[in-house]
Enzyme design. Structure first.
Site: not given
Ligand SMILES: [Zn+2]
Length: 325
Positions: A12, A268, A16, A163, A190, A193, A14
């Site tokens: 997991h 993350d 960006d 998102g 996702h 959370e 990202h």
């Molecule tokens: Zn994430």
């Protein structure tokens, strides 16, 4: 064995949210903004003012505005994998949303092709394997998200939904996973959370075997039992969970592990969360009763859930079988 030299599997992460700070300084300068590295770090990482997922997500605006050319996307991917290899990551799944890199006219196809190019170059140059996950976005149109599903099919990547979970409900995205199932595209979602059991159960109804976070299953016994029964893996990101206040009080990682749930350990977003994977492992050892042996076991147990070939899974299994703790 130390946390530095544990062979690590990351599921997991990202792209960006893990932008290298030196690259960000360089590209901001090219775009007319002169910031020091320290200033850029402040712009791209969360601080004590972050109180929920929506605060956390504001940190993605600048990276997405920078990652809008082929050259930059390729370099960001290559540099991230180079860094992960230096942290003894042997396999990584990197996720990104092709929809978020189009501000300067880059097509979704070109964004994906470029990330693949950076990935292929890095996996050749460093001792690391990698698969890609395309993120559909909760704030995107149905048409755009369905296009991302067909691109996942075209480029043989996996899929995710990312998102603002508490604004756009998981149940409204069944169309993505109906299509993915029809096309045999593997996926993670996702959920659990910023929202709780309803979001998790929708994701489980869609047939996912992996949940991004999923930690709020701890709030509801029935949901927790379902995760156990369906043998779903939780992609846990402890530091990020504290930052988004998905968890108030003690993180449930140890309890979930002790209940026999398969978990993987992740950051993350290295840059947004201002942490690397070794620091995340150290934090877990410090704040819980889990041991190095447990961390190695988490890695080994995650192998069957990877979005990769059996050949790579076998290669990874042999790495862990040969570890002397
Ligand atoms: Zn994430």
């Amino acid at each position: 064995m130390t946390t530095e030299n544990i062979p690590k599997i990351i599921l997991h992460l990202h792209l960006d949210g893990s932008l290298d700070l030196d690259l960000a300084v360089k590209w901001l300068h090219e775009d007319g903004y002169n910031y020091t590295k320290e200033q850029v770090k402040k712009l791209l990482s969360v601080d004590k003012d972050c109180h929920n997922l929506n605060d956390y997500l504001t940190k993605f605006t600048i990276p997405c505005s920078l990652l809008t050319t082929k050259e930059r996307l390729e370099e960001a991917t290559y540099t991230l994998l180079k860094k992960l290899a230096s942290e003894n990551v042997v396999y990584a799944e990197i996720r990104f949303a092709p929809l978020k890199h189009q501000a300067k006219g880059l097509t979704k196809d070109d964004a994906i092709k470029t990330v693949i190019k950076g990935k292929e170059k890095a996996t050749k140059d460093y001792n690391i394997d990698c698969s890609l996950i395309l993120c559909c976005m909760r704030d995107s149109s149905k048409e755009d998200n369905l296009q991302v599903v067909s691109l996942a099919k075209k480029y043989q990547t996996a899929l995710d939904l990312a998102g603002a979970e508490n604004i756009y409900k998981t149940k409204d995205f069944k169309y993505i996973f109906d299509y993915a199932k029809k096309e045999n595209i593997p996926y993670t979602i996702h959920a659990g959370e910023a929202s709780g059991k309803d979001s998790i159960n929708s994701a489980l109804d869609f047939g996912t075997k992996r949940l991004g976070h999923g930690i709020r299953c701890i709030e509801d016994k029935e949901t927790l039992d379902r995760i156990k029964k369906e043998k779903v893996l939780l992609e846990i990101c402890l530091t990020s969970n504290y930052q988004t206040e998905a968890i108030k009080g003690k993180h449930p990682i140890e309890e979930l592990y002790n209940q026999g749930i398969n978990i993987s350990i992740n950051t993350d977003n290295d840059t947004v969360s201002n942490i690397n994977i070794t620091e995340e492992y150290n934090r877990i050892l410090k704040e819980t009763n889990l041991t190095i042996k447990d961390l190695v076991k988490c890695n080994y147990n995650s192998i069957d859930y990877l979005f990769t070939s059996n050949e790579i899974k076998d290669k990874l299994k042999s790495i862990y079988k040969n570890i002397n703790i």
